[in-house]
Design an enzyme around this catalytic site. Structure first.
Site, PDB file in Angstrom:
ATOM      1  CE  LYS A 208      -3.565   2.296   2.707  1.00  0.00           C
ATOM      2  NZ  LYS A 208      -4.543   2.207   3.786  1.00  0.00           N
ATOM      3  CD  GLU A 214       9.095  -6.178   7.203  1.00  0.00           C
ATOM      4  OE1 GLU A 214       8.816  -5.080   6.656  1.00  0.00           O
ATOM      5  OE2 GLU A 214       9.003  -6.372   8.421  1.00  0.00           O
ATOM      6  N   GLY A 269      -4.995  -1.946   4.907  1.00  0.00           N
ATOM      7  CA  GLY A 269      -4.202  -3.088   4.439  1.00  0.00           C
ATOM      8  C   GLY A 269      -4.894  -4.420   4.699  1.00  0.00           C
ATOM      9  NE  ARG A 270      -6.761  -3.827  10.782  1.00  0.00           N
ATOM     10  CZ  ARG A 270      -6.109  -2.686  10.931  1.00  0.00           C
ATOM     11  NH1 ARG A 270      -4.928  -2.508  10.336  1.00  0.00           N
ATOM     12  NH2 ARG A 270      -6.612  -1.707  11.656  1.00  0.00           N
ATOM     13  CD  GLU A 355      -2.092  -4.448  11.297  1.00  0.00           C
ATOM     14  OE1 GLU A 355      -2.703  -4.207  10.246  1.00  0.00           O
ATOM     15  OE2 GLU A 355      -0.879  -4.739  11.316  1.00  0.00           O
ATOM     16  CG  HIS A 386      -5.133 -35.986  16.539  1.00  0.00           C
ATOM     17  ND1 HIS A 386      -5.322 -37.202  17.152  1.00  0.00           N
ATOM     18  CD2 HIS A 386      -6.111 -35.863  15.618  1.00  0.00           C
ATOM     19  CE1 HIS A 386      -6.360 -37.809  16.591  1.00  0.00           C
ATOM     20  NE2 HIS A 386      -6.860 -37.008  15.665  1.00  0.00           N
ATOM     21  CE  LYS A 511       5.657  -1.069  10.080  1.00  0.00           C
ATOM     22  NZ  LYS A 511       4.698  -0.329   9.267  1.00  0.00           N
TER      23      LYS A 511
HETATM   24  O1  F6P Z   1       3.085  -3.139   9.762  1.00  0.00           O
HETATM   25  C1  F6P Z   1       1.726  -3.189   9.619  1.00  0.00           C
HETATM   26  C2  F6P Z   1       1.265  -2.829   8.248  1.00  0.00           C
HETATM   27  O2  F6P Z   1       1.201  -1.456   8.097  1.00  0.00           O
HETATM   28  C3  F6P Z   1      -0.065  -3.489   7.957  1.00  0.00           C
HETATM   29  O3  F6P Z   1      -1.137  -2.790   8.440  1.00  0.00           O
HETATM   30  C4  F6P Z   1      -0.017  -3.611   6.492  1.00  0.00           C
HETATM   31  O4  F6P Z   1      -0.961  -4.528   6.042  1.00  0.00           O
HETATM   32  C5  F6P Z   1       1.399  -4.062   6.283  1.00  0.00           C
HETATM   33  O5  F6P Z   1       2.128  -3.338   7.239  1.00  0.00           O
HETATM   34  C6  F6P Z   1       1.970  -3.867   4.917  1.00  0.00           C
HETATM   35  O6  F6P Z   1       1.986  -2.525   4.534  1.00  0.00           O
HETATM   36  P1  F6P Z   1       2.178  -2.110   3.031  1.00  0.00           P
HETATM   37  O7  F6P Z   1       1.074  -2.691   2.236  1.00  0.00           O
HETATM   38  O8  F6P Z   1       2.170  -0.615   3.017  1.00  0.00           O
HETATM   39  O9  F6P Z   1       3.504  -2.653   2.565  1.00  0.00           O
END
Ligand code: F6P
Length: 548
Positions: A208, A214, A269-270, A355, A386, A511
């Protein structure tokens, strides 16, 4: 100290008193008192059958919970969300994932602008692209057709796509390979790509913000991997597309914005898997099936918005979650899909629920004096049986369970002697709810001839709440309804607690600290450290272990 507004509400206080009454009652008694309970405390809407008769509630509980919803103005909040108001106040944003699945022609205005038309313009572009890739007319740099799709993203830009791909695998293009890379741990990327031919591989970089450490690190790794194999910068245009709200950052990364699929700041995002973030899903199942999934989401949206609360699935689920969390002190919820294709559904729900509702201040910044979001977790049945079900049956904690199952298997497997493995699976689902609710008394255990010393160990107290959700078959439509059910249930809970379910400030501190730590871990000279003694030592010890 006086209590919060929520705790002072008459309906909240009445629920507290009522909890003491219900606390005295066993589910055995509730069922004995009302022989029709299994029918009365169940409903079927938009293709989902919800049995909540094994929750520790009676009709007074439900009435009081509905009164609580009214006192918290759930209808007003719902209309505010659907109407595009900026209900995510800490980020000053509208919350309009419902617009992502609104049918073409419907109008939802944000600042006077119809966002549904924008949504459908992107969906059409996605569909045209997906058709080209799936039909083989979109070719890689060296002229080979695309056979592998690697989606790079994390959190909401990963969990939805992974879950949906797994859930709808039966409908997917089996001749194509789909992989998902999220973790900044290099192993994730290396393992996902080690057997792929770069000439046949398309990367979808999903973020987003397009600033996430990452995702950008993995996207850089993908770019290097691609260039290494294909030896030409021009290859990037054929092997990389982006999904983002941030065109500037996409361009800076080196992806042509003509190959970018956009979405908007009013999509959390979620809550984004049915936006362009779901491009991998569309590539896997095709545009038509993707639209079926959107129709499932939309059917639940309409139901949530218009159904009376007595028959409103997300409202009921949300209020039951409040009841278990705030009045029966259950701190977690186990989500137990008896459907292998839903194996990533609990992981997906973890972000959606935790979240969203893992907050300890209300919208105006006041500290809450009640528990908010419970911990969601789970595994597919029967595997969990199990493993951790022991604690759910006989442990000291109450863990409300959501069992999810389907009438028809997508992979029927006959059993020698008759029947199908699906019947074995579903028999287990049904039996678990029964065992949790009714347990097995010491008298029953004794009557089986159990030695006295073992009686306490083999006794099941029961009275452990669960809900069961059944649908006919796991289709894209059914998946859409199921996800929207949980989304709106999360919303209902957030409204009652008076929190912002749509921000996630809690992820920021870690972060931010990691940025300093990265500099300290990668410094060529021994860095001067000013953390606490534990953190300082961990940094030094890591550097020693790394450097040998
Ligand atoms: O670290 C949390 C977050 O901001 C989430 O809410 C989001 O889904 C995810 O990181 C990824 O963010 P982006 O889509 O901006 O890479």
């Amino acid at each position: 100290m006086s209590h919060s507004r929520l705790r002072r509400l008459p309906s909240w206080q009445a629920l507290q008193q009522h909890a003491a009454v219900i606390g005295e009652k066993h589910l055995r008694e509730l069922f004995a008192d009302d022989p029709q309970r299994g029918e009365a405390f169940a409903l079927e809407e938009v293709g989902l059958y919800l049995d909540y008769s094994k929750q520790r509630v009676d009709s007074d509980t439900l009435r009081l919970l509905r009164e609580l919803a009214a006192a918290c103005d759930l209808p007003g909040h719902t209309e505010a969300m659907f109407g595009g108001e900026r209900i995510n106040t800490t980020e000053n944003r509208a919350v309009l994932h419902v617009a992502l699945r609104a049918p073409a022609g419907e109008q939802i205005l944000v600042d006077g602008h119809d966002v549904v038309a924008d949504v459908h313009a992107v969906l059409d572009r996605m569909a045209a692209f997906a058709d080209r890739v799936r039909s083989g007319s979109w070719l890689g740099h060296s002229g080979k057709r695309i056979r592998n799709v690697v989606s790079i993203g994390i959190g909401g830009s990963d969990l939805g796509p992974v879950m949906a791909y797994e859930a709808l695998r039966d409908y997917s293009a089996r001749e194509m390979t789909f992989r998902f890379v999220s973790n900044v741990d290099g192993t994730d990327f290396v393992e996902a790509t080690r057997d792929l031919d770069a000439a046949e591989t398309l990367f979808i970089v999903c973020s987003k913000t397009f600033t996430t450490l990452e995702t950008l690190s993995n996207a850089q790794a993908a770019r290097a991997w691609c260039l290494d194999a294909l030896g030409d910068e021009k290859a990037i245009a054929k092997h990389f597309v982006a999904v983002s709200t941030n065109a500037d950052e996409v361009a800076k990364f080196g992806i042509d914005t003509a190959h970018m699929f956009g979405f908007w700041d009013w999509v959390g995002g979620r809550y984004s898997m049915e936006s362009a973030i779901g491009l991998s899903t569309m590539l896997a199942i095709g545009p038509e099936r993707f639209r079926e999934m959107l129709a499932g989401f939309h059917a639940m949206d309409e139901h949530f918005r218009h159904a009376p609360y007595e028959r409103n699935l997300p409202v009921l689920m949300g209020l039951l979650a409040i009841w278990n969390n705030n009045f029966l002190d259950a701190a977690s919820v186990a989500v137990l899909p008896y459907e292998q294709y839903l194996k990533r559904f609990p992981a997906y729900l973890q972000q959606l629920t935790m979240e969203s509702n893992g907050k300890s201040v209300t919208l105006d910044g006041t500290a809450v004096d009640y528990a908010t979001g419970p911990i969601y977790w789970g595994e597919p049945g029967t595997n969990g049986q199990h493993s951790f079900y022991q604690l759910i049956h006989q442990g000291t904690r109450i863990v409300p369970c959501d069992f999810i199952g389907f009438g028809q298997s997508l992979n029927p497997l006959p059993v020698r002697g008759g029947g199908d493995q699906h019947d074995l699976l579903m028999a287990n689902l049904i039996a678990q709810g029964e065992a949790l609710a009714f347990g097995k008394s010491a008298e029953q255990v004794r009557a089986e001839g159990t030695p006295e010393a073992l009686v306490p160990h083999r006794t099941f107290s029961g009275n452990r709440p669960s809900s069961t959700i059944l649908a006919e078959r796991l289709t894209p439509h059914a998946l859409g309804t199921l996800i929207a059910l949980y989304e709106h249930s999360v919303f209902v809970q957030g409204v009652i607690w008076g929190i912002d379910s749509f921000d996630q400030w809690g992820v920021e501190l870690g972060k931010q600290l990691a940025k300093t730590t990265i500099a300290e871990l990668t410094a060529t000279d021994e860095p001067t450290l000013a953390h606490d003694s534990s953190t300082n030592r961990l940094i030094r010890r890591y550097r020693q272990l790394r450097d040998g």
